[in-house]
Write an enzyme that holds these catalytic residues in place. Structure first.
Site, mmCIF file in Angstrom:
data_model
loop_
_atom_site.group_PDB
_atom_site.id
_atom_site.type_symbol
_atom_site.label_atom_id
_atom_site.label_comp_id
_atom_site.label_asym_id
_atom_site.label_seq_id
_atom_site.Cartn_x
_atom_site.Cartn_y
_atom_site.Cartn_z
ATOM 1 N N CYS A 202 -6.481 4.331 0.021
ATOM 2 C CA CYS A 202 -6.439 3.650 -1.275
ATOM 3 C C CYS A 202 -7.459 2.547 -0.774
ATOM 4 O O CYS A 202 -7.534 1.795 0.185
ATOM 5 C CB CYS A 202 -5.168 2.824 -1.553
ATOM 6 S SG CYS A 202 -5.399 1.582 -2.967
ATOM 7 N N CYS B 280 -12.009 5.252 -5.822
ATOM 8 C CA CYS B 280 -10.729 5.316 -6.148
ATOM 9 C C CYS B 280 -9.995 6.614 -5.656
ATOM 10 O O CYS B 280 -10.374 7.453 -6.340
ATOM 11 C CB CYS B 280 -10.522 4.888 -7.541
ATOM 12 S SG CYS B 280 -8.659 4.728 -8.006
#
Ligand code: DGL
Length: 259
Positions: free
Chosen positions: A181, A71
């Site tokens: 992302c 992440c």
């Protein structure tokens, strides 16, 4: 065999886990998605820090041998603290700015990421190294993570959301689009389709494979590579609704689900 843990706010990190399963088929993996509190990208740095640390502490109970922060958002807020506190290797993600600038011809690099990632000094320092003149187009994508969390990656509303991000920039010459992302890697084909039509020649780039190669390298250096032959297996943990997530998880990374 001790497992390798993957953490993400939700399902995005599964795109990294899928790459890890390919490269390291003999390893055991555990995955934790904080789906109940995703998306992280519009939360404060304090929330992102607290939630990530809480989830990582859960993972530490599983005697993990390495942690992959799959992440970008959680990395940008927590990686230094986690590295200083944990004895196991902590592998992290960062937007693929370096390869994007290597791919660049005469046009610009566009960076799709969460608002939180784009705001953090960690990202701004990275950008400064490769783009001191600040030519990159920074695209905070607020709604996309929530739509991807719903699990239908082909949904027309996902394509519409990506179009909305890029349409104001029609006319710009874009060579490379960074998927900054891990959720966005799950809809890479749609991003590619939209960008190809708006910015002919633009190519997407992300750091999943590079991160996984780095993981393998670090495990090798520390003598932690698994000896297992064949399928090492994956266990999935989530703070969210396991029944809803099971199918999505199986589709992306193939594993049993436990919450
Ligand atoms: N998958 C995440 C990332 O790589 C976080 C998305 C979110 O929760 O907003 O940034």
């Amino acid at each position: 065999m001790r497992p390798i843990a993957f953490f993400d706010s939700g399902i995005g990190g599964l795109s990294v886990l899928a790459a890890a399963k390919e490269l390291l088929p003999g390893e055991r993996f555990v995955y934790y998605g904080d789906n109940r509190r995703a998306p992280y990208g519009e939360r404060t740095a304090v929330e992102i820090f607290d939630y990530t640390v809480e989830c990582v502490l859960e993972l530490m109970h599983l005697d993990i041998k390495a942690l992959v922060l799959a992440c970008n958002t959680a990395t940008s807020v927590t990686v230094e603290t986690l590295r200083s506190r944990l004895e196991i290797p902590v592998i992290s993600m960062e937007p693929a700015i370096k390869p994007a600038f290597a791919m660049r011809k005469k046009g610009r690099v566009a960076v799709m990421a969460t608002p939180a990632t784009l705001d953090q000094p960690r990202f701004l320092n990275l950008l400064q190294r490769f783009d001191p003149k600040r030519s990159a187009l920074l695209l905070p994508c607020s709604d996309l993570v929530g739509l991807i969390e719903e699990g239908d990656f082909e949904a027309p509303k996902i394509e519409a959301c990506i179009e909305e991000v890029f349409t104001p920039h029609v006319g710009a010459a874009i060579d490379a689009v960074v998927l900054g992302c891990t959720h966005f890697v799950l809809v890479e084909e749609t991003v590619q389709r939209v960008c190809q039509s708006l910015f002919p020649g633009a190519k997407t780039v992300h750091g999943n494979e590079g991160t996984v190669r780095h993981l393998a390298h670090v495990l090798g250096q520390r003598g932690l590579l698994g000896e297992g032959a064949g399928e090492g297996g994956v266990e999935f943990y989530s703070s969210g609704d396991a029944n809803r997530l099971r199918d999505i998880f199986l589709r992306i990374a193939g594993a049993k689900t436990r919450t």
